[in-house]
Design a protein around this motif. Structure first.
Motif, PDB file in Angstrom:
ATOM      1  N   SER A   3       0.853  -1.192   0.000  1.00 39.15           N
ATOM      2  CA  SER A   3       0.000   0.000   0.000  1.00 39.15           C
ATOM      3  C   SER A   3       0.886   1.237   0.000  1.00 39.15           C
ATOM      4  O   SER A   3       1.832   1.329   0.779  1.00 39.15           O
ATOM      5  CB  SER A   3      -0.927  -0.013   1.214  1.00 39.15           C
ATOM      6  N   ARG A   4       0.579   2.118  -0.879  1.00 46.81           N
ATOM      7  CA  ARG A   4       1.353   3.356  -1.007  1.00 46.81           C
ATOM      8  C   ARG A   4       0.501   4.520  -0.532  1.00 46.81           C
ATOM      9  O   ARG A   4      -0.700   4.563  -0.783  1.00 46.81           O
ATOM     10  CB  ARG A   4       1.733   3.620  -2.449  1.00 46.81           C
ATOM     11  N   SER A   5       1.134   5.469   0.039  1.00 43.50           N
ATOM     12  CA  SER A   5       0.408   6.688   0.389  1.00 43.50           C
ATOM     13  C   SER A   5       0.369   7.580  -0.839  1.00 43.50           C
ATOM     14  O   SER A   5       1.311   7.596  -1.631  1.00 43.50           O
ATOM     15  CB  SER A   5       1.093   7.399   1.555  1.00 43.50           C
ATOM     16  N   PRO A   6      -0.719   8.279  -1.031  1.00 44.52           N
ATOM     17  CA  PRO A   6      -0.804   9.139  -2.209  1.00 44.52           C
ATOM     18  C   PRO A   6       0.293  10.207  -2.179  1.00 44.52           C
ATOM     19  O   PRO A   6       0.593  10.760  -1.128  1.00 44.52           O
ATOM     20  CB  PRO A   6      -2.187   9.763  -2.128  1.00 44.52           C
ATOM     21  N   SER A   7       0.879  10.438  -3.338  1.00 46.84           N
ATOM     22  CA  SER A   7       1.959  11.422  -3.408  1.00 46.84           C
ATOM     23  C   SER A   7       1.392  12.829  -3.333  1.00 46.84           C
ATOM     24  O   SER A   7       0.276  13.096  -3.775  1.00 46.84           O
ATOM     25  CB  SER A   7       2.764  11.246  -4.686  1.00 46.84           C
ATOM     26  N   LYS A   8       2.197  13.687  -2.785  1.00 44.89           N
ATOM     27  CA  LYS A   8       1.794  15.094  -2.654  1.00 44.89           C
ATOM     28  C   LYS A   8       2.269  15.856  -3.890  1.00 44.89           C
ATOM     29  O   LYS A   8       3.459  16.068  -4.083  1.00 44.89           O
ATOM     30  CB  LYS A   8       2.416  15.721  -1.412  1.00 44.89           C
TER      31      LYS A   8
END
Length: 130
Positions: A3-8
């Protein structure tokens, strides 16, 4: 699958004053062009009127020879080549232009003395706009 965190993604914001400055500049140029057209349409400057008439006639003749894209292409090529050629042959071009302008002034003087000076001129009264 990890799971990846959404990029800023950084937000791109253009300041409102950029558009205001563009609008003011375009508005100033449009007002200047409209003022010129009004001077030509209403004015007593015969030389300016004749220059506009000849320019429009030349544009119509060129437009009848080729389509719009060809005129744009020729203008683009001329805008990139003529300044270089002028720098290289500046003296010869200036001499030629001065000779042509001298001949045009002589023809205008003849036209003015034989035809234009005989046209009666009325008084132009300025109307006050409220």
């Amino acid at each position: 699958m990890a799971s990846r965190s959404p990029s800023k993604v950084p937000r791109l914001v253009v300041p409102a004053e950029v558009f205001v400055n563009i609008g003011v500049a375009i508005g100033g140029e449009v007002n200047r062009a409209l003022g010129f057209l009004q001077d030509v349409a209403c004015g007593g400057n015969l030389k300016q009127f004749l220059v506009v008439v000849v320019s429009l006639w030349a544009a119509a003749v060129i437009g009848s020879w080729c389509n719009f894209l060809t005129v744009v292409y020729i203008g683009f090529v001329a805008a990139h080549t003529l300044p270089v050629l002028y720098e290289r042959y500046e003296d010869q071009v200036d001499n030629l232009v001065y000779k042509i302008l001298d001949q045009l002034q002589n023809h205008y003087r003849k036209l003015d003395s034989s035809v234009l000076s005989k046209i009666p001129k009325g008084k132009l009264e300025q109307k006050k706009h409220e």
